[in-house]
Design an enzyme around this catalytic site. Structure first.
Site, PDB file in Angstrom:
ATOM      1  N   PHE A 195      78.923  12.811  61.115  1.00  0.00           N
ATOM      2  CA  PHE A 195      77.936  13.861  61.248  1.00  0.00           C
ATOM      3  C   PHE A 195      76.768  13.505  60.681  1.00  0.00           C
ATOM      4  O   PHE A 195      76.010  14.671  59.922  1.00  0.00           O
ATOM      5  CB  PHE A 195      78.626  15.215  61.029  1.00  0.00           C
ATOM      6  CG  PHE A 195      79.724  15.540  61.622  1.00  0.00           C
ATOM      7  CD1 PHE A 195      79.486  15.825  63.007  1.00  0.00           C
ATOM      8  CD2 PHE A 195      81.215  15.640  61.170  1.00  0.00           C
ATOM      9  CE1 PHE A 195      80.723  16.070  63.662  1.00  0.00           C
ATOM     10  CE2 PHE A 195      82.224  15.756  61.765  1.00  0.00           C
ATOM     11  CZ  PHE A 195      82.144  15.896  63.160  1.00  0.00           C
ATOM     12  N   ARG A 196      76.451  12.348  60.490  1.00  0.00           N
ATOM     13  CA  ARG A 196      74.999  11.868  59.978  1.00  0.00           C
ATOM     14  C   ARG A 196      74.952  12.389  58.477  1.00  0.00           C
ATOM     15  O   ARG A 196      73.761  12.453  57.809  1.00  0.00           O
ATOM     16  CB  ARG A 196      73.627  12.427  60.555  1.00  0.00           C
ATOM     17  CG  ARG A 196      73.842  12.110  62.139  1.00  0.00           C
ATOM     18  CD  ARG A 196      72.996  10.715  62.288  1.00  0.00           C
ATOM     19  NE  ARG A 196      73.597  10.041  63.521  1.00  0.00           N
ATOM     20  CZ  ARG A 196      73.168  10.361  64.867  1.00  0.00           C
ATOM     21  NH1 ARG A 196      72.195  10.896  65.103  1.00  0.00           N
ATOM     22  NH2 ARG A 196      73.930   9.619  65.731  1.00  0.00           N
TER      23      ARG A 196
END
Ligand SMILES: Cc1cc2nc3c(=O)[nH]c(=O)nc-3n(C[C@H](O)[C@H](O)[C@H](O)COP(=O)(O)O)c2cc1C
Length: 219
Positions: A195-196
């Protein structure tokens, strides 16, 4: 140009589904940590895990970047070899600072370095040049890297001429070909996490003689 060329973003389900590598900042010396990551990249990268993007700036401060091969790394820094009369050579002469960036897709990691750049000694360059394949030695002598070339044939003719000229003899390193060492004052490690929410660890030191300090920064 169409944005069809840009791959679509991952679907909501795929987004962040890559394996979480967990905590990977396991070594506290940045050169040792880099060596560990480079070795790990070497297990999976299809070729040349020692390839780095090398950024320099010209005398007008206009940045430039190209890939080069890292040939040695130790506590003194990163060494690469090139034509000293090339664009990068002229840029380093005008502004002896550079940044280098490694990205290994297979392990989803990036490391970048910033610092001053110096020529290696002639002895060091000679020793490395002597390990290169003869054809690469001839190519290094024949190529006026980054300058206009009349034709491919002109380059090939020059290589053939040099091959005859050094028949039965070692090819000496030309004065226009040598190495540079980037001595970092900043090294940043980056690892992909889902999710970055990536992990980043920055090491810096005021001078190459000073102790490293480090801190994590937001992704
Ligand atoms: C994977 C890869 C590795 C390269 N390694 C080197 C290298 O070690 N030394 C070099 O002079 N050029 C290397 N090149 C070529 C450079 O990217 C560049 O074209 C050349 O050095 C001229 O750059 P300049 O005009 O900015 O000086 C490499 C290119 C690639 C794609």
């Amino acid at each position: 140009m169409s944005d069809d060329l840009i791959p679509p973003s991952p679907s909501a389900e795929a987004y962040g589904a890559e394996e979480d590598q967990g905590e990977v900042f396991t070594i506290h010396d940045p050169f040792a940590l880099f060596a560990e990551w480079l070795a790990k990249a070497g297990e999976t990268e299809p070729n040349d895990p020692n390839t780095m993007a090398l950024a320099t700036a010209d005398k007008h401060n206009l940045p430039n970047v190209r890939m080069v091969l890292l040939k040695e790394v130790d506590a003194c820094g990163l060494t690469f070899y090139t034509n000293v009369e090339s664009a990068k050579g002229e840029e380093i002469a005008a502004n002896p600072q550079a940044a280098a960036c490694f990205h290994w897709k297979t392990i989803r990691r990036q490391v970048r370095f910033r610092g001053r750049v110096e020529r290696v000694s002639d002895e060091e360059a000679d020793a490395y040049f002597a390990t290169r394949a003869r054809n690469a030695q001839l190519g290094a002598r024949a190529s006026a890297q980054s300058r206009p070339m009349e034709s491919r044939e002109a380059l090939e003719r020059e290589i053939e001429r040099l091959d005859r000229a050094y028949d039965g003899a070692d090819v000496p390193r030309p004065d226009h070909w040598s190495g540079y060492r980037l001595t970092p004052i900043e090294i940043e490690f980056w690892v992909n996490r889902p999710f970055r929410l990536h992990d980043r660890l920055v090491y810096w030191r005021e001078t190459p003689e000073a102790d490293w300090q480090s801190e994590r920064v937001y992704p």
